[in-house]
Every structure is written in C-alpha cells, then in structure tokens.
Scaffold this active site. Structure first.
Site, short mmCIF file in Angstrom:
data_model
loop_
_atom_site.label_atom_id
_atom_site.label_comp_id
_atom_site.label_asym_id
_atom_site.label_seq_id
_atom_site.Cartn_x
_atom_site.Cartn_y
_atom_site.Cartn_z
N GLU A 51 0.83 -1.21 0.00
CA GLU A 51 0.00 0.00 0.00
C GLU A 51 0.86 1.26 0.00
O GLU A 51 0.65 2.20 0.77
CB GLU A 51 -0.93 0.02 1.21
N GLU A 75 -4.69 -8.79 1.18
CA GLU A 75 -5.38 -8.56 2.45
C GLU A 75 -6.85 -8.67 2.11
O GLU A 75 -7.40 -7.84 1.38
CB GLU A 75 -5.02 -7.21 3.06
C1 GAL Z 1 -4.06 -2.37 5.62
C2 GAL Z 1 -2.56 -2.38 5.87
C3 GAL Z 1 -2.19 -3.25 7.03
C4 GAL Z 1 -3.08 -2.94 8.19
C5 GAL Z 1 -4.50 -3.20 7.81
C6 GAL Z 1 -5.46 -2.99 8.96
O1 GAL Z 1 -4.45 -1.25 4.93
O2 GAL Z 1 -1.87 -2.85 4.75
O3 GAL Z 1 -0.85 -3.02 7.38
O4 GAL Z 1 -2.89 -1.60 8.53
O5 GAL Z 1 -4.84 -2.34 6.75
O6 GAL Z 1 -6.75 -3.36 8.62
#
Ligand code: GAL
Length: 912
Positions: free
Chosen positions: A510, A603
């Site tokens: 990100e 994610e």
């Molecule tokens: C994402 C990020 C992670 C963590 C996560 C929390 O945007 O890549 O490191 O912050 O969100 O939900």
C-alpha cells in the site's frame, strides 16, 4: 544420471595462490568455516553516556510534530517525504555506515568509499577499558521494550504503547585466537531494531539502518588476533517510525563467521530446479566464491546433494553430485561457477495435506589441491511452481488455493525477540485451521521462520517494505529508502531465494507511490528489476489498496495483489460523501485488464473481535463497520465475537468467501491477520494490540478460527457453536446462535428441543438462529453433510467458577534455554465446564528447573507487563509461557492459583 552443464570460470593467473590457514601452536587446524552463535554474554544499557561530545546519529531527522497521534487510518494517503531543513551541527555517521552495503550495490560507481577518521572512538562505551559491569546482562535475541511498562497515556497507540523507541547500547567481548590470523572474521546480524552502528576495539566498523534486514560487517581489519576484542553496538530506534510495534534491540540471532580469504560469499549459493517432473528433476547450482586476499587463487568447487528427513537430518549417502569445476579468482575479486545435475525420482516439496514438504541439502566444497578451503550447506526443495491467471497457484501440477493469513513479526508476549518454538506454535495453530500460506507483512522475516515454513510446507509471500519514498509515519523507512532500497531488496532476495516455501516477492505494501502515476511506477520498476536480477524464478508483486487497473503501477509487477479492493471498499450507503477511499469491487476489472496475470487477495478480510466477548444486539448483516451499539463498545474497548464486523475499508470472512467464490480465478486470500499483533489497535487506539487476528495475542482461537476451518478443511468433520451459553442476565431475551460447520446443514437443540434444521444457501458460510430465547442448560448442534450426520458439538451453561485447569501445549521440552512450553489455564466450574466470563486474577509459580518467561490473556486492553507472574483471566482463559533452564533436565511443576478457586497444576519434563 549426471548431466553437468558447462562450467564458466574466469581465467586468471593460476600460478599464484592465496595463503591458507596454518595450524596453531597446538597443531589443531580450525575447521575451514565456523559460524559461531554469539547470542550469550552481552551487556545492555539504554541511552548514550552522559556528556556525549560526538554526534553519533546516522543522519539528521525531521522534527516530530508535537501532539501528533502515531496512527492514522491504515488506508490514509502516504505523504511526500519531509524535507530536512536543519543542518547537522556536527557531521553524522552516514558516510561511514553506507559502505557496509557495498556488496549489494550492483553499479561499482555507486558504491561508497569510507571517509577518513574513526568517529565515536572517543566515546566511553566503545572503548575496551570501559567498565560495563553495571549494565544489564542479556542474551540475544533481546527486545528491550517488551517487558514494558505499558504507557497507557499519549499518542503512541499505533506502536503498541511499549517503550520501543530510543537509544540502546550492547557490548560483548570476543576472544579471537592467534590461530585465526589470516582468516576473515565477519559479524552477522539477522536483525537489529534499528539504525545499528558497530565499533570494534574503539573503531567504527559500519552499520545498517533498516531494522528488518539481515546484514554483515567485516571485522577483520579491526580484529586483535590472539586477544580479547571489544564489540560495541549502538541502536537508535526512532519514535513514530512504524504503524505497528517494531520492538527495539538486537532482536534476532547474531553470529561470528570465520572463513578463509577464499570462501563462498554471503548468500553465495543459488539452487534452482528449472525442470521438475515426477521421474526426474534438474537441479542447478550456482556458487559465487570471493577472494579477499592480495593474491590470485585457483580453486575447485564441487557440490553434493543429500536428501533430508523431516527433522532436517541428512539421509544416507549423496543422491547426486555436480562435478568439480576449476575456477580462478583474481585478488580482491569474486567468481561464479554454475553446474547442474538430473536427479531421478525426486521427492518433491509441496504443501500438505495433499503434498509433502521434502527437502534436500546442497553441500558445497571449495578446495585447493587437497586442502579444504570452505564448505557450506544450502537447504532447498524441488518443486515446480506455476502461476496460471485462470487457476491461480499451481505447485507440482496441483492447483493450490491460497488459504493464507498475514503475520506481523511480533510473537505476542515475547515481543519481537525471535524464538523458533513460539513461531512454530503459531504455524501449528494456523495449520490446524487449514491455513496453507503466510504473507510476512510488511518486512523481511527472521531467517529461521523460513526454515519452519520450508519444513512445514507453508507457501510464503516474502515482503520487503511498507513504505518507499513517501511516508506513512513521520520517521519511518522513507528517511533512508533512497540510499538503501537496493541493498535491502537484494539482501532479502539473496538470503531467501533458496527457500522452497517462498513463492513470490512482494516489493511493497500500500505504498504512497500508488498515487503518483508514472513517477511512482518508476520507483516500483526499479525494485522489480532488482528483484528479478536476483531471482528470475519467482514473480514480483506489490499490495495495492488504491491503484486501479488503468494506473501505471499494476503494469510493473508480475502478479496482482489486492488489499480489500477485490471485495470493494466502503460501499455501504453510510460512507457516501466520505473523503476516504471508496472503491467498487475490483476483481473483474483487474482480470479484464491483465488477463495474463494471477490475482490474489493479499489482504482480504480485516474483521475485528475480542475473544469470548459477545455484544447485543447482533447485526442481521454478515459484514458491517464497528460502531458503539453496532458490534462495538468503546467504554470497554471490545468488539463482538459474533464475527460480523470489520474495519471501515474491509470486510468480514463471510463476505470475502462470497466474493472469492464469485471470482474463482482469484488465487485465494491472505486474511488480515492470523494472530493479533502488538500495536495498530483499531478501532480502539487506547489499547495495546490489534483486534483483527483470527487468533488472539495469547494464541487462543477466536470463534472466527472455526469459520475458516469450516471452509479451509472441508473434509474435517467439525461444528462450532457461538456464543457461550452462560448468560444469567439474559434469561428470556433473544440471544442469537450461530454455527460454523464444514457440513452443509445443521439442527440446533436447546435443552433437547429442536430449534429447527437449516441448510447453507449459495454464498452462505454460517448457519444462524437469530431468534433463540436464552434459557440456561444445554445447547447442542448436529451438523449434516449430504444428508448424513457429520459432526456435533455442545455449549453448556457453566456453574460458579470453582477451579483452575492447566494444560501445556507439549509435555516435554528441551532444556536448551530456548525451547518453551505454552500452558493454557482455564477457569472452570466444579464439573470442568469453562467459566466463559471468568476474570479471576491468577498467580503462577514454577518449581524445578524452569522459569516463567511471560504471561498473557489475549485481551487487547490489558496493560499489565507481559513479564508479570500474575494476570487476570480473560473470557475464562490465561496463558503462561515457561522456559527450561539451560542444561537442567528434570520435572517442572507449574501451578496456577486464584482466590476462591481450586489450584490447577501441570508438569512439564525438561530433557537435555
Ligand atoms: C491495511 C494495511 C495493514 C493494516 C491493515 C489494517 O491497509 O496494509 O498493514 O494496517 O490495513 O486493517
């Protein structure tokens, strides 16, 4: 059958030879290569000496804005790097540190010359005569912050409310015998947080800023052979430098490696398997040897291949060997030889349960005449990895759906200090859930973690950075990215490229460069090219929560990793008009634009819950944001364990399963996260640790564990009921009951009365009886699959808390000072039923040759030091971590006691 490939070598002067070691006075010749653990015997102190006259900073840092919180929404847009206005009053150490990375800079013109002078040599802490006996004795790996105390006040929730920032010094004596004269003496640090600077005998040797990289410095020019040498290491860990708990200190292993001047370079072997079939596999080995002497050398390099058993021991004789190659290496130069061999009937490496992670070791020998100059071992696996845009990841011809989780580097109550058993336990728990892959977010892992994933057969996304040039927090990685990205990226790939478990390289997470079009894509391209130079066999990727298919960034990488965008971000009506990211579901758009690239959800779900805490009313939805009265309660800082709520930009498990099933070309998912981690305690900034783990910080599964298990292990008969059934204040009130099962239907019974049978519909992943009226007693579910009974389970109303029950994860541990037993203590009623809301204070004690390392209960709001030998239970459970004293075998008795409860005890055998 042997099938050597042509050997390439440089023809230099074959007549002259570099010196080799001569026997010492005793006549004993040291082994050609020694890699000595130097984890013990260190002294540590926080802070610099009083009245420090020399500036020991790596560089000038931007000033921190007063009062700024150290978090922001995780999906905030990263900002442009801060320009440093101030000029150092005194020179900084950066020019002396930069040369440490020279071996990882490809273009010789860009390598750094060491300036004259020895900054810091006047500082008391680096001098041999300094008396450090008042400093704290420590054994590495060491995390100076994990013992706390927690700091409940202030803007430091993002980094976990533990004192990880600041200066720390480590000192150790190194006895280097006279017989080592002529050898090369190298200090290897697997990870130190952060901005390390190393002095030996009062002279500045080098250092490394990035706290997650494994690096080495050559001590040889500074060594006093035949005497005691004084090593001093200063770390300078900045505040506001991470979005999670980074830890502080030398938190991974440290080694002293001794070789001859002619030796295999650091990470100097590359083993690849370009052709793999069931009946034969080609193994290619490239060996790079260096000659740091002042004379040319002519050597012979050979490699034999051995099979390893499950424990990593060699099995019998070599199964193949690569014929020796003659190679000449000019003084001060390096040279590479390549060879290959075909191995019949290879035992392939692949992920369980359908495959087995067989491993081999390549044993390389460098000889001159009959003298052995060096030998080194490279563990590897034989496997064929393919990426198919329609089917995803194919290992040895089998499509493997990615059932993965993200993992930060901390080990809960043990902090950042790496421990093999703690990491292995995490992987075992994940495996039980059906997990087959981990994304090591967002930084290089401990090398031993990859030995575990190799041995256990997990697929790994190895990730380098959370930040490139644009910053997420004021003093994060962006400060040194321009100077160090090449060295850090090459170090990661060179170190890890022989691990069969690593299936792709993630060059970022990100990053802010998603927002800067062609300029950002150029930064990505540079990292992509570096990575492909070091390893052309695996794809690159970068996790994107913003970049869309028509932007330049996704075109750069080989594989598309999407964070949350696949499911769509903030699509609920309540987010209309927000200035935060709102994105409709993206899988079809990326698939259409990049039909040749595999897509994975790097994610997927980022759901929240507090283990065992159920809040009412229960949402009728399967995925909703957390608000007070809607899944959350900010007064107690807990999120409901009905598992229906997610971060604003994310989704729950149920929603992700639906979107993956609707887009079967997506290779699978990495859940945010497997375990809770320290820091980033969204949605309650005042807490110590996150809420998004499927498993809590202590390693206790939340209900979600069983939701994943129901999907990821479809052949494992299981059913799970929630909530617990001990609600004296809810008699007569609606108390929804949800069931996770690998079956397709289930019937629920309350005190023997059927509450109806339900079947899962299309894109439904839980069965829910939302109108159950609570009465105490026995709740039972019988699950069915294809019409047949498949699994059943119960929840019983617990009586008054009466006793403690202690259960270790293993009955026997090794007395090596490293191995650990994780003992779960349950508060139960008189019949052994867990009292699910018990919060008694439990006192732990140990008799025999063991000690308490830490305790925890998995409660993100708990601010008691992890080293406390007493702790409140949380939702009926508590954890104590026990270590056997080194070299002391015997029975360790662990006792848990609490006021008004019958004591619980268990025994662990420590063996030598
Ligand atoms: C994402 C990020 C992670 C963590 C996560 C929390 O945007 O890549 O490191 O912050 O969100 O939900």
């Amino acid at each position: 059958m042997l099938c050597p490939r042509p050997i390439t070598f440089l023809l230099a002067c074959l007549a002259a030879f570099a010196p080799i070691a001569t026997p010492g006075a005793s006549g004993a010749m040291p082994p050609p290569r020694e890699r000595l653990s130097i984890n013990d015997g260190w002294r540590f102190t926080p802070g610099d000496p009083a009245g420090l006259a020399t500036n020991l900073s790596y560089d000038v840092r931007p000033a921190l804005e007063e009062g700024r919180r150290d978090d922001g929404p995780a999906d905030a847009t990263p900002q442009e790097a801060a320009r440093i206005a101030a000029v150092a009053a005194q020179p900084v150490l950066k020019p002396w540190i930069l040369p440490t990375g020279n071996a990882l800079i490809k273009d010789p013109a860009k390598r750094h010359a060491r300036p004259a002078g020895d900054p810091g040599s006047d500082v008391a802490y680096v001098q041999a005569g300094f008396d450090d006996s008042a400093w704290q004795p420590v054994t590495l790996p060491h995390d100076w912050a994990i013992a706390g105390p927690f700091i409940p006040e202030g803007n430091i929730g993002g980094m976990g409310r533990l004192p990880s920032w600041g200066i720390g010094w480590y000192r150790r004596k190194l006895e280097i015998p006279a017989t080592d004269a002529g050898r090369r003496i190298v200090l290897e640090i697997d990870g130190a947080m952060s901005y390390s600077t190393v002095w030996l005998n009062g002279r500045l040797v080098g250092g490394w800023p990035y706290g997650y990289t494994s690096w080495q410095v050559d001590l040889t020019p500074y060594v006093r052979f035949g005497g005691v040498n004084q090593l001093a290491i200063r770390l300078d860990n900045p505040p506001a430098s991470a979005r999670w708990y980074p830890g502080g200190g030398i938190y991974r292993n440290v080694w002293l490696t001794k070789t001859q001047p002619v030796h295999v370079e650091q990470w100097g072997t590359i083993v690849t398997t370009p052709h793999v079939a069931r009946d034969a596999a080609t193994i290619e080995v490239a060996v790079t040897a260096a000659n740091t002497s002042s004379a040319p050398a002519a050597v012979r390099i050979s490699t034999e291949i051995f099979a390893l058993d499950d424990a990593g021991r060699r099995v019998n004789a070599a199964v193949a060997s690569i014929p020796p190659a003659e190679v000449a290496i000019a003084a001060g130069e390096r040279n590479t030889v390549r060879g290959s061999v075909v191995l019949a009937q290879p035992r392939l490496w692949g992920p369980p349960p359908t495959q087995q992670p067989h491993r081999y070791v390549a044993v390389t020998r460098v000889t001159r005449d009959d003298a052995l100059l060096d030998t080194c071992e490279t563990t590897f696996g034989i496997r064929e990895l393919r990426f198919d845009p329609k089917r995803g990841v194919i290992v040895n011809g089998e499509r493997i759906r990615i059932q993965g989780v993200n993992q930060h580097h901390d080990l809960g109550a043990l902090g950042a200090a790496f421990n093999v058993r703690a990491a292995e336990r995490q992987l075992e728990i994940l495996r039980e859930m059906g997990c087959n892959a981990v994304r090591l977010s967002h930084n290089p892992p401990a090398p031993e973690l990859l030995e575990l994933t190799d041995r256990m057969g997990f697929l790994v996304v190895d990730e380098s950075f959370d930040v490139w040039e644009r910053r997420k927090t004021p003093l994060d990685h962006h400060l040194f990215y321009p100077d160090w990205h090449e060295q850090d990226m090459r170090a990661l790939v060179r170190r890890d490229r022989n691990h069969p478990s690593v299936i792709m390289w993630s060059i970022g997470n990100e990053v802010g460069e998603q927002y800067t079009d062609a300029a950002g894509a150029a930064v990505a391209r540079r990292l992509h090219e570096i990575t492909r130079e070091e390893d052309p066999t695996r794809p690159t990727t970068t996790a994107m929560n913003w970049a869309k298919p028509d932007m330049p960034l996704p075109a750069v990488v080989d594989l598309i990793s999407l964070n949350y965008q696949g499911e769509g971000i903030r699509q609920e009506p309540e987010f209309e008009g927000t200035d935060r990211i709102r994105t409709p579901p993206q899988y079809p758009h990326f698939h259409a634009k990049f039909p040749d690239k595999v897509i994975v959800s790097s994610e997927s779900a980022s759901a929240f819950s507090s283990r065992g805490v159920y809040l009412f009313p229960v949402s009728p939805l399967v995925s909703a944001p957390v608000r007070d009265g809607r899944g959350g309660d900010s007064t107690i800082r807990h999120v409901s364990a009905y598992e229906l709520h997610a971060v604003d930009f994310g989704s729950t498990a149920d929603k992700v399963f639906g979107s993956l099933d609707r887009h079967p070309y997506v290779a699978g998912e990495f859940v945010w996260t497997g375990f809770d981690y320290l820091g980033e305690p969204t949605p309650y900034y005042e807490s110590r640790s996150s809420y998004c783990g499927i498993i809590d910080l202590a390693g206790f599964p939340k209900d979600r564990f069983f939701l994943y298990q129901s999907r990821w292990r479809p052949d494992h008969p299981m059913a799970h009921l929630l909530p617990h059934w001990t609600w004296p204040e809810r008699v007569g009130q609606v108390t929804p009951v949800h069931v996770f099962t690998s079956g397709d239907a289930a019937e629920l019974f309350l005190n023997g009365r059927s509450l109806g049978r339900k079947a899962k519909g299309e894109f439904e992943y839980r069965l829910r009886w939302d109108d159950v009226v609570y009465e105490p007693g026995l709740l039972e579910v019988v699950a069915y699959k294809a019409g047949r009974e498949w699994a059943r389970t119960v929840q019983r109303t617990a009586g008054e808390a009466a006793a403690l029950a202690a259960t270790p994860d293993r009955a026997t541990i090794r007395a090596d000072g490293l191995d650990l037993a994780f003992v779960t203590v349950r508060v139960t009623d008189k019949d052994g039923v867990t009292a699910p809301r018990a919060d008694h204070r439990i006192h732990f004690s140990v008799e025999g040759p063991g000690e308490i390392v830490a305790t925890d209960n998995g409660d993100p709001t708990n601010m008691e030091s992890f080293t406390s030998p007493s702790r409140q239970a949380f939702s009926g459970l508590c954890l104590v971590i026990i270590r056997a004293r080194p070299r002391q075998a015997g029975e360790i008795q662990v006792t848990a006691s609490a006021d008004g409860l019958q004591t619980g005890a268990t025994r662990i055998t420590a063996t030598r």
